[in-house]
Design an enzyme around this catalytic site. Structure first.
Site, PDB file in Angstrom:
ATOM      1  N   GLY A  12       0.593  -1.322   0.206  1.00 29.90           N
ATOM      2  CA  GLY A  12      -0.017  -0.205  -0.214  1.00 29.90           C
ATOM      3  C   GLY A  12       0.870   1.259   0.002  1.00 29.90           C
ATOM      4  N   SER A  13       2.069   1.236  -0.499  1.00 25.76           N
ATOM      5  CA  SER A  13       2.894   2.457  -0.332  1.00 25.76           C
ATOM      6  C   SER A  13       2.378   3.548  -1.418  1.00 25.76           C
ATOM      7  CB  SER A  13       4.359   2.124  -0.758  1.00 25.76           C
ATOM      8  OG  SER A  13       4.523   1.794  -2.108  1.00 25.76           O
ATOM      9  N   MET A  86      -4.142  -6.538  -6.777  1.00 28.61           N
ATOM     10  CA  MET A  86      -3.570  -7.615  -7.715  1.00 28.61           C
ATOM     11  C   MET A  86      -4.591  -8.684  -8.158  1.00 28.61           C
ATOM     12  SD  MET A  86      -0.421  -6.834  -7.916  1.00 28.61           S
ATOM     13  CE  MET A  86       0.575  -7.947  -8.827  1.00 28.61           C
ATOM     14  N   ARG A  87      -5.755  -8.244  -8.399  1.00 29.03           N
ATOM     15  CA  ARG A  87      -6.636  -9.178  -9.068  1.00 29.03           C
ATOM     16  C   ARG A  87      -7.216  -8.676 -10.382  1.00 29.03           C
ATOM     17  NH1 ARG A  87      -7.184 -14.016  -7.200  1.00 29.03           N
ATOM     18  NH2 ARG A  87      -9.250 -14.143  -8.134  1.00 29.03           N
ATOM     19  N   HIS A 105       0.693   0.973 -13.019  1.00 30.25           N
ATOM     20  CA  HIS A 105       1.735  -0.186 -13.505  1.00 30.25           C
ATOM     21  C   HIS A 105       3.206   0.074 -13.860  1.00 30.25           C
ATOM     22  CE1 HIS A 105       2.250  -3.927 -15.589  1.00 30.25           C
ATOM     23  NE2 HIS A 105       3.122  -3.248 -16.513  1.00 30.25           N
ATOM     24  N   LEU A 140      -5.720  -6.079 -20.302  1.00 30.71           N
ATOM     25  CA  LEU A 140      -5.017  -6.010 -18.827  1.00 30.71           C
ATOM     26  C   LEU A 140      -3.892  -4.861 -19.088  1.00 30.71           C
ATOM     27  CD1 LEU A 140      -4.244  -7.303 -16.056  1.00 30.71           C
ATOM     28  CD2 LEU A 140      -2.577  -8.655 -17.355  1.00 30.71           C
ATOM     29  N   GLN A 169       9.155   6.897  -8.237  1.00 24.90           N
ATOM     30  CA  GLN A 169       8.251   7.847  -9.213  1.00 24.90           C
ATOM     31  C   GLN A 169       7.056   7.443  -9.298  1.00 24.90           C
ATOM     32  OE1 GLN A 169      10.300  10.316 -10.983  1.00 24.90           O
ATOM     33  NE2 GLN A 169      11.748   9.613  -9.649  1.00 24.90           N
TER      34      GLN A 169
HETATM   35  C1  GRF Z   1       3.508  -1.159  -7.486  1.00 26.32           C
HETATM   36  O1  GRF Z   1       4.942  -1.273  -7.871  1.00 26.32           O
HETATM   37  C2  GRF Z   1       2.451  -1.055  -8.467  1.00 26.32           C
HETATM   38  O2  GRF Z   1       2.747  -0.141  -9.496  1.00 26.32           O
HETATM   39  C3  GRF Z   1       2.340  -2.396  -8.696  1.00 26.32           C
HETATM   40  O3  GRF Z   1       2.276  -3.263  -7.689  1.00 26.32           O
HETATM   41  C4  GRF Z   1       3.241  -2.449  -6.577  1.00 26.32           C
HETATM   42  C5  GRF Z   1       2.340  -2.311  -5.456  1.00 26.32           C
HETATM   43  O4  GRF Z   1       3.178  -1.414  -4.621  1.00 26.32           O
HETATM   44  N1  GRF Z   1       1.170  -2.615  -9.385  1.00 26.32           N
HETATM   45  P1  GRF Z   1       2.244  -0.714  -3.253  1.00 26.32           P
HETATM   46  O5  GRF Z   1       1.226  -1.823  -2.649  1.00 26.32           O
HETATM   47  O6  GRF Z   1       1.544   0.399  -3.686  1.00 26.32           O
HETATM   48  O7  GRF Z   1       3.401  -0.366  -2.395  1.00 26.32           O
END
Ligand code: GRF
Length: 210
Positions: A12-13, A86-87, A105, A140, A169
């Protein structure tokens, strides 16, 4: 003020970067498909409504999608923000939120859709890599591009080093994209996003790493 619902699956960053940017919108809820997603703890601490809708509890993808859509709609958000969610969502779900759902992405789309983008970038020997915020369409990791950030691939990089450079970034461009949405500045025309500036022109949508 507009509101968003943020979807996460793990760390969740990106969600955190959006919350910390103190944007002119409210975060109505953070929803995860995993109850153990680390990012939920941060959201809870911030006093944000948190929900877990575990995909494993549903017999079919359609049933999960329907439950998720219902949970989102209860908050009546203007925008759904997928942040490391991630679904894969079905076509009906995507159609329902067309034009009001964005994703981040970790590649310069349309290069490297799917998983393991940093590993694949290293294997291909590309010299430029990065991240993309885009509106979600049924294909996708594809859809009208809101903003991209590019980073160099440096000699000696491994997957972790490159991922960290890209993530920095991501944390710049995702809050920026959400801010543009909040300020009503995003226009999709013929599948291409324009970002209006105050003079009626377009703002640059490619950020280079400093
Ligand atoms: C990120 O690199 C995002 O682009 C990808 O999964 C990662 C998720 O990171 N889809 P976070 O959970 O936001 O830290």
């Amino acid at each position: 003020m507009k509101s968003v619902v943020i979807l996460i699956s793990g760390r969740g960053s990106n969600m955190r970067a959006i919350v910390e940017a103190r944007l002119p919108l409210s975060v109505a809820a953070v929803i995860s498909n995993r109850a153990d997603a680390a990012g939920l703890a941060y959201a809870r601490e911030q006093g944000i409504t948190v929900e877990a809708i575990e995909h494993r509890g549903f017999p079919t993808r359609e049933a999960f999608d329907a439950a998720l859509a219902q949970a989102i709609e209860r908050h009546r958000p203007d925008l759904v923000v997928m942040a490391g969610f991630m679904r894969i969502l079905g076509d009906a779900f995507v159609a329902r939120f067309a034009g009001r759902m964005i994703n981040i992405h970790p590649s310069l789309l349309p290069m490297f859709p799917g998983l393991h983008t940093h590993r694949r970038a290293l294997e291909e020997g590309v010299k430029l890599h990065g991240a993309t915020v885009h509106f979600v369409t049924p294909s996708l990791d594809h859809g009208p591009i809101v903003v991209q950030a590019a980073v160099p691939v440096l000699p000696g990089d491994d997957e972790d080093a490159l991922a960290a450079r890209v993530l920095e970034q991501e944390h710049r461009i995702y809050p920026l994209a959400v801010r543009w949405f909040a300020e009503d500045r995003l226009v999709i025309r013929d599948g291409v996003v324009r970002v209006k500036d105050s003079s009626g022109g377009d703002t640059a949508q490619l950020l280079m790493a400093p």
